[in-house]
Design a protein around this motif. Structure first.
Motif, PDB file in Angstrom:
ATOM      1  N   UNK A 187     -76.660  54.673  43.880  1.00 54.40           N
ATOM      2  CA  UNK A 187     -77.514  53.817  44.605  1.00 54.40           C
ATOM      3  C   UNK A 187     -77.871  52.382  44.144  1.00 54.40           C
ATOM      4  N   UNK A 188     -78.138  52.400  43.022  1.00 54.71           N
ATOM      5  CA  UNK A 188     -78.352  50.992  42.418  1.00 54.71           C
ATOM      6  C   UNK A 188     -77.306  50.134  41.698  1.00 54.71           C
ATOM      7  N   UNK A 189     -76.173  50.734  41.955  1.00 52.10           N
ATOM      8  CA  UNK A 189     -74.995  50.023  41.483  1.00 52.10           C
ATOM      9  C   UNK A 189     -74.854  48.669  41.678  1.00 52.10           C
ATOM     10  N   UNK A 190     -73.865  47.828  40.587  1.00 50.55           N
ATOM     11  CA  UNK A 190     -74.021  46.355  40.653  1.00 50.55           C
ATOM     12  C   UNK A 190     -72.464  45.941  40.657  1.00 50.55           C
ATOM     13  N   UNK A 191     -72.121  44.829  41.420  1.00 53.10           N
ATOM     14  CA  UNK A 191     -70.807  44.275  41.238  1.00 53.10           C
ATOM     15  C   UNK A 191     -70.961  43.162  41.013  1.00 53.10           C
ATOM     16  N   UNK A 192     -69.986  42.437  40.227  1.00 60.23           N
ATOM     17  CA  UNK A 192     -69.842  41.175  39.836  1.00 60.23           C
ATOM     18  C   UNK A 192     -68.447  40.735  40.053  1.00 60.23           C
ATOM     19  N   UNK A 193     -68.441  39.757  41.066  1.00 68.08           N
ATOM     20  CA  UNK A 193     -67.022  39.481  41.596  1.00 68.08           C
ATOM     21  C   UNK A 193     -66.801  37.891  41.603  1.00 68.08           C
ATOM     22  N   UNK A 194     -65.858  37.238  41.197  1.00 66.48           N
ATOM     23  CA  UNK A 194     -65.631  35.894  41.061  1.00 66.48           C
ATOM     24  C   UNK A 194     -66.132  35.189  42.558  1.00 66.48           C
ATOM     25  N   UNK A 195     -66.764  34.222  42.512  1.00 68.57           N
ATOM     26  CA  UNK A 195     -67.226  33.318  43.592  1.00 68.57           C
ATOM     27  C   UNK A 195     -68.680  33.871  44.063  1.00 68.57           C
ATOM     28  N   UNK A 196     -69.145  34.975  43.764  1.00 72.87           N
ATOM     29  CA  UNK A 196     -70.335  35.616  44.308  1.00 72.87           C
ATOM     30  C   UNK A 196     -71.299  35.941  43.327  1.00 72.87           C
ATOM     31  N   UNK A 197     -72.786  35.882  43.571  1.00 77.14           N
ATOM     32  CA  UNK A 197     -73.695  36.272  42.922  1.00 77.14           C
ATOM     33  C   UNK A 197     -73.755  37.870  42.935  1.00 77.14           C
ATOM     34  N   UNK A 198     -74.254  38.534  41.839  1.00 75.57           N
ATOM     35  CA  UNK A 198     -74.246  39.931  41.789  1.00 75.57           C
ATOM     36  C   UNK A 198     -74.693  40.552  43.015  1.00 75.57           C
ATOM     37  N   UNK A 268     -71.834  49.713  36.959  1.00 74.76           N
ATOM     38  CA  UNK A 268     -71.598  48.480  37.073  1.00 74.76           C
ATOM     39  C   UNK A 268     -69.889  48.202  37.030  1.00 74.76           C
ATOM     40  N   UNK A 269     -69.512  47.166  37.781  1.00 76.59           N
ATOM     41  CA  UNK A 269     -68.248  46.497  37.938  1.00 76.59           C
ATOM     42  C   UNK A 269     -68.364  45.293  37.720  1.00 76.59           C
ATOM     43  N   UNK A 270     -67.443  44.515  37.107  1.00 78.73           N
ATOM     44  CA  UNK A 270     -67.013  43.244  37.161  1.00 78.73           C
ATOM     45  C   UNK A 270     -65.512  42.900  37.075  1.00 78.73           C
ATOM     46  N   UNK A 271     -65.181  41.887  37.793  1.00 78.77           N
ATOM     47  CA  UNK A 271     -63.851  41.520  37.988  1.00 78.77           C
ATOM     48  C   UNK A 271     -63.558  40.237  37.537  1.00 78.77           C
ATOM     49  N   UNK A 272     -62.601  39.661  36.807  1.00 76.38           N
ATOM     50  CA  UNK A 272     -62.041  38.283  36.629  1.00 76.38           C
ATOM     51  C   UNK A 272     -60.730  38.089  36.842  1.00 76.38           C
ATOM     52  N   UNK A 273     -60.189  36.843  37.339  1.00 80.78           N
ATOM     53  CA  UNK A 273     -58.719  36.908  37.736  1.00 80.78           C
ATOM     54  C   UNK A 273     -58.101  37.104  36.496  1.00 80.78           C
ATOM     55  N   UNK A 274     -56.868  37.792  36.737  1.00 77.25           N
ATOM     56  CA  UNK A 274     -56.026  38.049  35.715  1.00 77.25           C
ATOM     57  C   UNK A 274     -54.729  36.950  35.863  1.00 77.25           C
TER      58      UNK A 274
END
Length: 276
Positions: A187-198, A268-274
């Protein structure tokens, strides 16, 4: 990976608490500001550590060829440590102060090696100047637990559990699309995606994914599970088909937490362009 890590010169002492990890992170950032990014990463990174710049590369090899700039600053706002005290992670905002300022979010995974915190994974995703402050959330282990008879076989079995979990997630994504995350997110998960705040919170994450992602597939490259059996991480390559008929590949790091029902949920998930 764990077998290749060795002690560095300046890592902070660990007593198994999240407080000690946050202190190590703060000293790491202070060292980068005082002595330069190259020197700080060389001192605080374990042997075999990976940094995603943007593809995964050995940290010491990468920074050996980089200028020793002092224009990177960061601070953690989210941190956890396993109940076994053998590894944890930190996450927060960073700023690059150049001709024009750049902003983003980072995720770092740390391991306790010979009583010191050492950096083993690090990556960051750039976004616009943050508009929404993120509340500090440092979670201490609920207790201490480490198996008395843990060894290579037990470690391999734990890793297999996480690899199987992510394989199941990938198969579910293929069958049900992005809605599959509904069964894997805390329920309290976090996603970090390029171009967007968490993006924080399961419902907000599902809405975020639904707004732009048509399909997603995962290719897991590595994984590790804490000896305490409560936290784990994976990293690999995610292929995303957008609703706009575009496709893009990302390097990712996912953090999992074991639930009371013994299922593993993403926290938690984080993505960076490959780069291809």
């Amino acid at each position: 990976m764990a077998a290749t890590f060795t002690l560095g010169a300046s890592a902070q002492h660990t007593d198994g608490t999240t407080k000690s990890l946050v202190k190590a992170e703060e000293e790491f950032a202070a060292a980068a500001a005082k002595d330069g990014i190259k020197s700080a990463f060389n001192d605080y990174s374990a042997k075999g550590a990976l940094v995603f710049r943007p593809n995964p590369v050995d940290a010491k090899t990468f920074y050996a060829n980089q200028p020793n700039d002092k224009n990177l600053s960061w601070a953690p706002d989210y941190a956890r440590v396993s109940r076994s005290g053998d590894w944890g992670f930190t996450s927060g905002g960073y700023t690059v102060d150049g001709e024009t300022k750049a902003y983003g979010e980072y995720l770092s995974v740390w391991k306790a090696i010979n009583g010191k915190w050492q950096l083993v994974l690090d990556l960051g995703a750039e976004h616009h100047k943050p508009l929404n402050p993120v509340a500090t959330h440092f979670v201490e282990p609920k207790d201490y637990f480490k198996p008395k008879f843990g060894g290579p076989k037990q470690a391999a079995a734990g890793k297999d559990i996480i690899l199987t979990t992510e394989k199941t997630l990938n198969m579910t994504l293929k069958s049900y699309g992005i809605a599959a995350y509904g069964g894997f997110l805390n329920p309290d998960a976090r996603v970090v995606f390029p171009g967007y705040e968490p993006v924080i919170g399961k419902d907000k994450i599902i809405a975020f994914y639904n707004s732009m992602v048509d399909k997603m597939s995962l290719r897991t490259v590595g994984a590790d599970k804490a000896a305490g059996g409560d936290l784990a991480y994976t990293y690999g390559v995610a292929t995303i088909d957008y609703r706009t008929d575009l496709r893009e590949s990302f390097n990712y790091v996912f953090i999992y937490e074991r639930q009371p029902d013994f299922n593993w949920n993403l926290i938690q998930q984080i993505y960076v362009p490959a780069e291809r």
